[in-house]
Design a protein around this motif. Structure first.
Motif, PDB file in Angstrom:
ATOM      1  N   UNK A 124       0.845  -1.199   0.000  1.00 14.74           N
ATOM      2  CA  UNK A 124       0.000   0.000   0.000  1.00 14.74           C
ATOM      3  C   UNK A 124       0.881   1.250   0.000  1.00 14.74           C
ATOM      4  N   UNK A 125       1.902   1.265   0.850  1.00 21.21           N
ATOM      5  CA  UNK A 125       2.813   2.412   0.888  1.00 21.21           C
ATOM      6  C   UNK A 125       3.510   2.619  -0.455  1.00 21.21           C
ATOM      7  N   UNK A 126       3.853   1.542  -1.152  1.00 20.87           N
ATOM      8  CA  UNK A 126       4.473   1.664  -2.473  1.00 20.87           C
ATOM      9  C   UNK A 126       3.535   2.373  -3.439  1.00 20.87           C
ATOM     10  N   UNK A 127       2.316   1.882  -3.521  1.00 22.14           N
ATOM     11  CA  UNK A 127       1.358   2.457  -4.480  1.00 22.14           C
ATOM     12  C   UNK A 127       1.014   3.901  -4.141  1.00 22.14           C
ATOM     13  N   UNK A 128       0.749   4.163  -2.861  1.00 23.58           N
ATOM     14  CA  UNK A 128       0.350   5.514  -2.475  1.00 23.58           C
ATOM     15  C   UNK A 128       1.531   6.486  -2.610  1.00 23.58           C
ATOM     16  N   UNK A 129       2.744   5.999  -2.334  1.00 22.74           N
ATOM     17  CA  UNK A 129       3.914   6.831  -2.543  1.00 22.74           C
ATOM     18  C   UNK A 129       4.109   7.160  -4.013  1.00 22.74           C
ATOM     19  N   UNK A 130       3.874   6.181  -4.874  1.00 23.06           N
ATOM     20  CA  UNK A 130       3.988   6.400  -6.314  1.00 23.06           C
ATOM     21  C   UNK A 130       2.963   7.431  -6.783  1.00 23.06           C
ATOM     22  N   UNK A 131       1.733   7.302  -6.308  1.00 21.96           N
ATOM     23  CA  UNK A 131       0.659   8.218  -6.700  1.00 21.96           C
ATOM     24  C   UNK A 131       0.996   9.648  -6.294  1.00 21.96           C
ATOM     25  N   UNK A 132       1.597   9.817  -5.109  1.00 23.49           N
ATOM     26  CA  UNK A 132       1.846  11.163  -4.588  1.00 23.49           C
ATOM     27  C   UNK A 132       3.234  11.708  -4.934  1.00 23.49           C
ATOM     28  N   UNK A 133       4.038  10.951  -5.652  1.00 23.21           N
ATOM     29  CA  UNK A 133       5.358  11.437  -6.028  1.00 23.21           C
ATOM     30  C   UNK A 133       6.330  11.517  -4.867  1.00 23.21           C
ATOM     31  N   UNK A 134       6.250  10.550  -3.976  1.00 25.11           N
ATOM     32  CA  UNK A 134       7.107  10.515  -2.789  1.00 25.11           C
ATOM     33  C   UNK A 134       8.529  10.099  -3.175  1.00 25.11           C
ATOM     34  N   UNK A 135       9.508  10.612  -2.435  1.00 23.27           N
ATOM     35  CA  UNK A 135      10.912  10.221  -2.623  1.00 23.27           C
ATOM     36  C   UNK A 135      11.350   9.326  -1.472  1.00 23.27           C
ATOM     37  N   UNK A 136      11.936   8.150  -1.795  1.00 28.08           N
ATOM     38  CA  UNK A 136      12.351   7.198  -0.758  1.00 28.08           C
ATOM     39  C   UNK A 136      13.591   6.427  -1.213  1.00 28.08           C
ATOM     40  N   UNK A 137      14.697   7.116  -1.487  1.00 28.12           N
ATOM     41  CA  UNK A 137      15.872   6.417  -2.048  1.00 28.12           C
ATOM     42  C   UNK A 137      16.478   5.377  -1.123  1.00 28.12           C
ATOM     43  N   UNK A 138      16.552   5.653   0.164  1.00 32.63           N
ATOM     44  CA  UNK A 138      17.151   4.676   1.081  1.00 32.63           C
ATOM     45  C   UNK A 138      16.314   3.407   1.135  1.00 32.63           C
ATOM     46  N   UNK A 139      15.007   3.564   1.193  1.00 36.46           N
ATOM     47  CA  UNK A 139      14.124   2.400   1.258  1.00 36.46           C
ATOM     48  C   UNK A 139      14.279   1.520   0.017  1.00 36.46           C
ATOM     49  N   UNK A 140      14.414   2.128  -1.152  1.00 38.56           N
ATOM     50  CA  UNK A 140      14.466   1.370  -2.397  1.00 38.56           C
ATOM     51  C   UNK A 140      15.888   0.956  -2.789  1.00 38.56           C
ATOM     52  N   UNK A 141      16.856   1.209  -1.942  1.00 37.34           N
ATOM     53  CA  UNK A 141      18.242   0.843  -2.233  1.00 37.34           C
ATOM     54  C   UNK A 141      18.378  -0.678  -2.295  1.00 37.34           C
ATOM     55  N   UNK A 142      18.840  -1.180  -3.434  1.00 38.37           N
ATOM     56  CA  UNK A 142      19.041  -2.623  -3.619  1.00 38.37           C
ATOM     57  C   UNK A 142      20.516  -2.981  -3.748  1.00 38.37           C
ATOM     58  N   UNK A 143      21.388  -2.048  -3.360  1.00 36.84           N
ATOM     59  CA  UNK A 143      22.814  -2.336  -3.391  1.00 36.84           C
ATOM     60  C   UNK A 143      23.475  -2.047  -4.709  1.00 36.84           C
ATOM     61  N   UNK A 144      22.777  -1.363  -5.611  1.00 34.91           N
ATOM     62  CA  UNK A 144      23.351  -1.074  -6.924  1.00 34.91           C
ATOM     63  C   UNK A 144      23.673   0.410  -7.083  1.00 34.91           C
ATOM     64  N   UNK A 145      23.706   1.148  -5.964  1.00 38.05           N
ATOM     65  CA  UNK A 145      24.001   2.572  -6.025  1.00 38.05           C
ATOM     66  C   UNK A 145      25.493   2.851  -5.963  1.00 38.05           C
ATOM     67  N   UNK A 146      25.833   4.118  -6.122  1.00 37.71           N
ATOM     68  CA  UNK A 146      27.238   4.526  -6.136  1.00 37.71           C
ATOM     69  C   UNK A 146      27.791   4.769  -4.738  1.00 37.71           C
ATOM     70  N   UNK A 147      26.930   4.973  -3.758  1.00 42.58           N
ATOM     71  CA  UNK A 147      27.400   5.260  -2.405  1.00 42.58           C
ATOM     72  C   UNK A 147      28.016   4.008  -1.783  1.00 42.58           C
ATOM     73  N   UNK A 148      29.052   4.219  -0.987  1.00 42.75           N
ATOM     74  CA  UNK A 148      29.786   3.102  -0.389  1.00 42.75           C
ATOM     75  C   UNK A 148      28.883   2.239   0.485  1.00 42.75           C
ATOM     76  N   UNK A 149      28.042   2.881   1.331  1.00 40.37           N
ATOM     77  CA  UNK A 149      27.205   2.092   2.231  1.00 40.37           C
ATOM     78  C   UNK A 149      26.061   1.411   1.507  1.00 40.37           C
ATOM     79  N   UNK A 150      25.844   1.751   0.236  1.00 37.52           N
ATOM     80  CA  UNK A 150      24.790   1.101  -0.539  1.00 37.52           C
ATOM     81  C   UNK A 150      25.090  -0.374  -0.786  1.00 37.52           C
ATOM     82  N   UNK A 151      26.375  -0.745  -0.761  1.00 29.12           N
ATOM     83  CA  UNK A 151      26.742  -2.130  -1.089  1.00 29.12           C
ATOM     84  C   UNK A 151      26.141  -3.121  -0.092  1.00 29.12           C
TER      85      UNK A 151
END
Length: 275
Positions: A124-151
């Motif tokens: 539900x949070x995924x869909x409602x966040x998508x509808x409202x244009x919410x930003x959640x980069x840490x939550x959606x981090x799957x380890x493919x980012x450039x930041x060191x702690x993203x690994x």
């Protein structure tokens, strides 16, 4: 100690979305051909959706993307404190509620804990966040980012079912078998905790229509505390806590709740005492 954030959401039918999808703003009810058509009420719009859903599935439970979030309650355990609060309407709109929830994840990177969060709350949070244009980069981090702690998120992220950065306690205890799921209320009371008080999820829509938003928030808050207490019991079983550590943590939570001068916590503690 890594911060632990237990969360729960309460939802109602997304009446505005239903009006848009089914063009119900153009629908009206009147028995007088000369009278101006009256717009459908929110209750009538929801009932149309319930009837359609019952015809398709035998249940009036609406799809996740048509669930409007009216409260997110959180219990945050850090090394220093245990705190319970809610992000809720009418003080904040849905977009603000959802964004602030994900902002908390951005700030603390906690272990998320839920009861059926993988099956309901997070989709539900995924869909409602998508509808409202919410930003959640840490939550959606799957380890493919450039930041060191993203690994680290490649092997333990919030999205994958078998990772523990989000622990759906109901799902895990049932060994991922839906037929083995247990209701939180039953399990909490079997252990000796208060369980639900005064309301359940099936009563939220009626309570909302009656203007009882505060009761919905209070009910949601007691649910996250129930979930945290069951989590402590699980940690005892798993060996993460000793018996002495478990007893100390339960006493700490009770002491923290006793400091909150609100009726629903007094009722909760009274029920706990009777148990």
């Amino acid at each position: 100690m890594k911060p632990t954030l237990v969360f729960d959401i309460e939802t109602i039918p997304d009446v505005a979305g239903l009006r848009r999808l089914h063009r119900l703003d153009q629908a009206a009810q009147t028995h007088d051909p000369d009278a101006e058509p009256a717009p459908l009420s929110d209750a009538e719009v929801a009932e149309i959706a319930f009837q359609e859903r019952r015809a398709k599935t035998g249940s009036d439970f609406l799809p996740h993307y048509l669930q409007r979030i009216v409260a997110i309650s959180c219990a945050l355990r850090t090394r220093e404190s245990f705190r319970v609060w809610s992000l809720a309407e009418p003080e904040q709109d849905e977009a603000t509620i959802v964004q602030r929830f994900f902002d908390g994840i951005e700030k603390f990177t906690p272990q998320l804990v839920s009861w059926n969060g993988g099956g309901f709350d997070l989709p539900v949070l995924h869909y409602r966040g998508l509808i409202h244009g919410v930003s959640a980069p840490r939550y959606w981090d799957l380890g493919d980012g450039d930041q060191l702690d993203s690994r680290d998120f490649k092997w333990n992220n919030y999205i994958s079912r078998y990772h523990t950065r989000h622990l759906d306690l109901m799902d895990l205890l049932a060994l991922y078998q839906p037929r083995a799921n247990a209701p939180l209320d039953d399990l909490a009371r079997l252990i000796g905790f208060p369980g639900k008080l005064g309301m359940d999820g099936g009563q939220v829509w009626d309570a909302w229509q009656a203007g009882r938003a505060g009761e919905i928030r209070d009910y949601c808050e007691t649910d996250v505390v129930n979930t945290y207490l069951v989590l402590c019991r699980f940690r005892l079983m798993r060996g993460e806590m000793t018996r002495a550590g478990y007893d100390e943590e339960i006493a700490f939570v009770r002491a923290e709740l006793e400091q909150i001068d609100k009726p629903h916590w007094r009722q909760y503690l009274e029920a706990w005492q009777r148990e």
